[in-house]
Motif scaffolding. Structure first.
Motif, PDB file in Angstrom:
ATOM      1  N   ARG A  57       0.861  -1.193   0.000  1.00  0.00           N
ATOM      2  CA  ARG A  57       0.000   0.000   0.000  1.00  0.00           C
ATOM      3  C   ARG A  57       0.888   1.231   0.000  1.00  0.00           C
ATOM      4  O   ARG A  57       1.874   1.310   0.735  1.00  0.00           O
ATOM      5  CB  ARG A  57      -0.901   0.012   1.231  1.00  0.00           C
ATOM      6  CG  ARG A  57      -1.721   1.287   1.279  1.00  0.00           C
ATOM      7  CD  ARG A  57      -2.789   1.350   2.331  1.00  0.00           C
ATOM      8  NE  ARG A  57      -2.428   0.736   3.582  1.00  0.00           N
ATOM      9  CZ  ARG A  57      -3.287   0.535   4.563  1.00  0.00           C
ATOM     10  NH1 ARG A  57      -4.537   0.867   4.408  1.00  0.00           N
ATOM     11  NH2 ARG A  57      -2.911  -0.006   5.683  1.00  0.00           N
ATOM     12  N   THR A  60      -0.317   8.419  -2.292  1.00  0.00           N
ATOM     13  CA  THR A  60       0.157   9.331  -3.322  1.00  0.00           C
ATOM     14  C   THR A  60      -0.822  10.501  -3.410  1.00  0.00           C
ATOM     15  O   THR A  60      -1.788  10.546  -2.659  1.00  0.00           O
ATOM     16  CB  THR A  60       0.324   8.588  -4.678  1.00  0.00           C
ATOM     17  OG1 THR A  60       0.921   9.444  -5.623  1.00  0.00           O
ATOM     18  CG2 THR A  60      -0.988   8.052  -5.195  1.00  0.00           C
ATOM     19  N   ARG A  69      -4.449  10.049  -2.429  1.00  0.00           N
ATOM     20  CA  ARG A  69      -4.964   8.833  -3.048  1.00  0.00           C
ATOM     21  C   ARG A  69      -4.247   7.654  -2.392  1.00  0.00           C
ATOM     22  O   ARG A  69      -3.088   7.743  -2.011  1.00  0.00           O
ATOM     23  CB  ARG A  69      -4.673   8.789  -4.549  1.00  0.00           C
ATOM     24  CG  ARG A  69      -5.051  10.036  -5.308  1.00  0.00           C
ATOM     25  CD  ARG A  69      -6.505  10.345  -5.304  1.00  0.00           C
ATOM     26  NE  ARG A  69      -7.227   9.514  -6.244  1.00  0.00           N
ATOM     27  CZ  ARG A  69      -8.538   9.429  -6.299  1.00  0.00           C
ATOM     28  NH1 ARG A  69      -9.270  10.113  -5.452  1.00  0.00           N
ATOM     29  NH2 ARG A  69      -9.135   8.674  -7.170  1.00  0.00           N
ATOM     30  N   ALA A  71      -3.021   3.796  -3.063  1.00  0.00           N
ATOM     31  CA  ALA A  71      -2.759   2.820  -4.123  1.00  0.00           C
ATOM     32  C   ALA A  71      -2.392   1.497  -3.472  1.00  0.00           C
ATOM     33  O   ALA A  71      -1.526   1.450  -2.600  1.00  0.00           O
ATOM     34  CB  ALA A  71      -1.625   3.290  -5.028  1.00  0.00           C
ATOM     35  N   ALA A  82      -2.817  -2.567  -9.889  1.00  0.00           N
ATOM     36  CA  ALA A  82      -2.868  -1.363  -9.053  1.00  0.00           C
ATOM     37  C   ALA A  82      -4.319  -0.955  -8.876  1.00  0.00           C
ATOM     38  O   ALA A  82      -5.064  -0.822  -9.852  1.00  0.00           O
ATOM     39  CB  ALA A  82      -2.080  -0.227  -9.691  1.00  0.00           C
ATOM     40  N   VAL A  84      -6.470   2.093  -7.209  1.00  0.00           N
ATOM     41  CA  VAL A  84      -6.239   3.456  -6.740  1.00  0.00           C
ATOM     42  C   VAL A  84      -7.571   4.144  -6.462  1.00  0.00           C
ATOM     43  O   VAL A  84      -8.503   4.045  -7.263  1.00  0.00           O
ATOM     44  CB  VAL A  84      -5.437   4.273  -7.781  1.00  0.00           C
ATOM     45  CG1 VAL A  84      -5.159   5.680  -7.268  1.00  0.00           C
ATOM     46  CG2 VAL A  84      -4.135   3.571  -8.135  1.00  0.00           C
ATOM     47  N   ASP A 153      -5.858   7.849 -11.967  1.00  0.00           N
ATOM     48  CA  ASP A 153      -5.813   6.647 -11.138  1.00  0.00           C
ATOM     49  C   ASP A 153      -5.277   5.431 -11.891  1.00  0.00           C
ATOM     50  O   ASP A 153      -4.749   4.516 -11.294  1.00  0.00           O
ATOM     51  CB  ASP A 153      -7.204   6.329 -10.586  1.00  0.00           C
ATOM     52  CG  ASP A 153      -7.599   7.275  -9.457  1.00  0.00           C
ATOM     53  OD1 ASP A 153      -6.747   8.069  -9.010  1.00  0.00           O
ATOM     54  OD2 ASP A 153      -8.757   7.205  -9.026  1.00  0.00           O
ATOM     55  N   VAL A 156      -0.472   5.040 -12.285  1.00  0.00           N
ATOM     56  CA  VAL A 156       0.268   5.222 -11.038  1.00  0.00           C
ATOM     57  C   VAL A 156       1.724   4.765 -11.137  1.00  0.00           C
ATOM     58  O   VAL A 156       2.561   5.178 -10.359  1.00  0.00           O
ATOM     59  CB  VAL A 156      -0.477   4.553  -9.854  1.00  0.00           C
ATOM     60  CG1 VAL A 156      -0.416   3.054  -9.945  1.00  0.00           C
ATOM     61  CG2 VAL A 156      -0.004   5.063  -8.526  1.00  0.00           C
TER      62      VAL A 156
END
Length: 164
Positions: A57, A60, A69, A71, A82, A84, A153, A156
């Motif tokens: 985890r 970001t 956010r 991720a 990923a 997000v 999103d 990433v």
């Protein structure tokens, strides 16, 4: 969320049966909530679950509005995925339905890596806060910089990642 002597807070665990679980242990109480299942296959194909061999985890920031956010990176089968979103509670909502696994796929290698490992470390080049995701696979080590801030999103990681 930080852990304490009596609480783990939010743990994200990958299982050999292809699930991502949200686990919280508070004293003697534990809560386990399924978040996502890696069901691979398609119409006419038998669905199969692939083991999750790594989870990480990362926090970001969105480049568009500056919001934080979350991720979640997961290595399962032939892919690195990923997920997000703004927070853990809503993160997996957009990854539901038949095409959920393909929407989360970031990169795929030619063959399954049932014993791979996922690691994140500080980057030795670039800004001081940048991090690199490493995935040990059956075909080598995939390395990609985690973007921060992120433009979208679904973007990433740097593209394409490198194989060492």
């Amino acid at each position: 969320s930080d852990s304490s002597a009596s609480s783990t807070r939010d743990l994200i665990i990958g299982t050999e049966r292809g699930q991502l679980l949200h686990v919280i242990i508070e004293g003697k109480e534990k809560t386990v909530k399924p978040l996502f299942a890696f069901d691979l296959g398609g119409p006419g194909n038998e669905h199969r679950r692939v083991p999750v061999c790594g989870v990480h985890r990362e926090r970001t920031v969105s480049a568009s509005d500056g919001t934080e956010r979350t991720a979640i990176f997961a290595a399962a089968g032939c892919g690195i995925y990923a997920f997000v979103g703004p927070n853990l509670e809503t993160l997996f909502q957009k990854y539901q339905g038949e095409t959920a696994t393909s929407r989360a796929l970031v990169y795929e290698v030619p063959r399954d890596s049932p014993r791979g490992e996922l690691h994140v470390d500080a980057s030795c080049v670039g800004p001081a806060f940048s991090k690199v995701l490493f995935w040990l696979t059956g075909v080598g080590v995939l390395a990609a910089t985690i973007k921060n801030p992120i433009e979208a999103d679904n973007a990433v990681l740097e593209s394409p990642p490198g194989i060492i």
